[in-house]
Design an enzyme around this catalytic site. Structure first.
Site, PDB file in Angstrom:
ATOM      1  CE1 TYR A  53      -4.345  -1.292  -0.403  1.00  0.00           C
ATOM      2  CE2 TYR A  53      -3.169  -2.987   0.987  1.00  0.00           C
ATOM      3  CZ  TYR A  53      -4.247  -2.611   0.311  1.00  0.00           C
ATOM      4  OH  TYR A  53      -5.290  -3.556  -0.210  1.00  0.00           O
ATOM      5  NE  ARG A  56      -3.367   0.152  -4.894  1.00  0.00           N
ATOM      6  CZ  ARG A  56      -4.626  -0.284  -4.840  1.00  0.00           C
ATOM      7  NH1 ARG A  56      -4.773  -1.217  -3.602  1.00  0.00           N
ATOM      8  NH2 ARG A  56      -5.599   0.244  -5.375  1.00  0.00           N
ATOM      9  CG  ASN A  92     -11.651   4.003  -8.523  1.00  0.00           C
ATOM     10  OD1 ASN A  92     -11.583   2.910  -8.928  1.00  0.00           O
ATOM     11  ND2 ASN A  92     -11.689   4.877  -9.428  1.00  0.00           N
ATOM     12  CG  HIS A 109     -14.588  -0.689  -2.394  1.00  0.00           C
ATOM     13  ND1 HIS A 109     -14.510  -0.849  -3.649  1.00  0.00           N
ATOM     14  CD2 HIS A 109     -15.760  -1.141  -1.883  1.00  0.00           C
ATOM     15  CE1 HIS A 109     -15.579  -1.855  -4.013  1.00  0.00           C
ATOM     16  NE2 HIS A 109     -15.967  -1.924  -2.999  1.00  0.00           N
ATOM     17  CB  CYS A 136      -2.465   5.583  16.696  1.00  0.00           C
ATOM     18  SG  CYS A 136      -4.164   6.601  16.748  1.00  0.00           S
ATOM     19  CB  THR A 177     -17.665  -0.853 -12.924  1.00  0.00           C
ATOM     20  OG1 THR A 177     -18.707  -0.826 -13.802  1.00  0.00           O
ATOM     21  CG2 THR A 177     -17.809   0.665 -12.407  1.00  0.00           C
TER      22      THR A 177
END
Length: 235
Positions: A53, A56, A92, A109, A136, A177
């Site tokens: 991730y 990405r 997305n 999502h 955090c 899609t």
């Protein structure tokens, strides 16, 4: 006055350099989703999931909205000026709709540029790399942050709001899609149940193209602006 429900998928961002998922050569052809996009995968190897991730996220931050994103932002503004409205729902996890000027986007999502703490539940913007050592900002605990995205096996966000918006729309449009991922693939059937006209805009017909009243094929950067121009011209 028109009220449109627009659903966008990976195809709307492909021309911005973001990979699609199920097409040949897409993201899931190169990576195993069960090892990278499930709660179980994160629990077993959080460093590997974070690395995927983070890659990405860097890709997204180097990308820019394309003509399709800009056209949809113009559509929202144009419909509002006429007393109508647009419910823009995206599968997305990128922020290209927002960067193109869309003020309200429903991310069913989740969002790649946000994090969520598994300890306290806090959500926060996240443009930097996440690591297991990242603490955090709300509770101070490390090792509990994850991308604020919906993984396989998790429930998409805001399904009640989506159904309400579909019931209030007079046109459902799916753009870029695959028509193979549920529950989003079932929205066209829901729309038809409400008596709403349906339209698909895609590079090639989707898996559920036969469910649509109208199908337009072409690159999103060309087909979506043409569609928006027709809508705003009153055709």
């Amino acid at each position: 006055m028109r009220r449109l429900f627009v659903l966008t998928g990976a195809g709307v961002s492909a021309e911005s350099g973001l990979g699609t998922f199920r097409d040949p050569g897409g993201i899931w052809a190169k990576f195993d989703p069960m090892k990278l996009a499930t709660p179980e995968a994160f629990a077993a190897d959080p460093d590997r999931v974070h690395a995927f991730y983070n890659l990405r996220r860097r890709n997204l931050l180097s990308a820019a909205p394309n003509a399709a994103h800009g056209a949809l932002a113009s559509l929202a503004t144009g419909l509002a000026a006429r007393g109508g409205g647009l419910f823009l729902c995206t599968q997305n996890i990128d922020d290209l709709h927002e960067r193109a000027g869309s003020a309200q986007v429903h991310h069913m999502h989740g969002e790649l540029l946000r994090s969520r703490c598994l300890g306290c539940g806090a959500r926060a913007p996240c443009r930097d790399e996440l690591k297991t050592a990242t603490a955090c900002g709300a509770c101070g605990r490390a090792g509990r942050l994850r991308p604020d995205v919906v993984w396989f096996g998790e429930m998409p966000l805001g399904l009640e709001a989506i159904e309400t918006a579909l019931a209030e729309a007079d046109l459902f449009v799916a753009i870029g899609t695959s028509g193979s991922v549920y529950p989003a693939a079932g929205f066209v059937e829901t729309a038809r149940g409400f008596g709403i006209r349906t339209c698909e805009i895609n590079l090639a017909p989707s898996d559920n193209a036969a469910m649509f009243d109208e199908c337009r094929c072409g690159p999103a950067g060309e087909a979506v602006p043409a569609f928006v121009a027709e809508m705003l011209d009153g055709r």
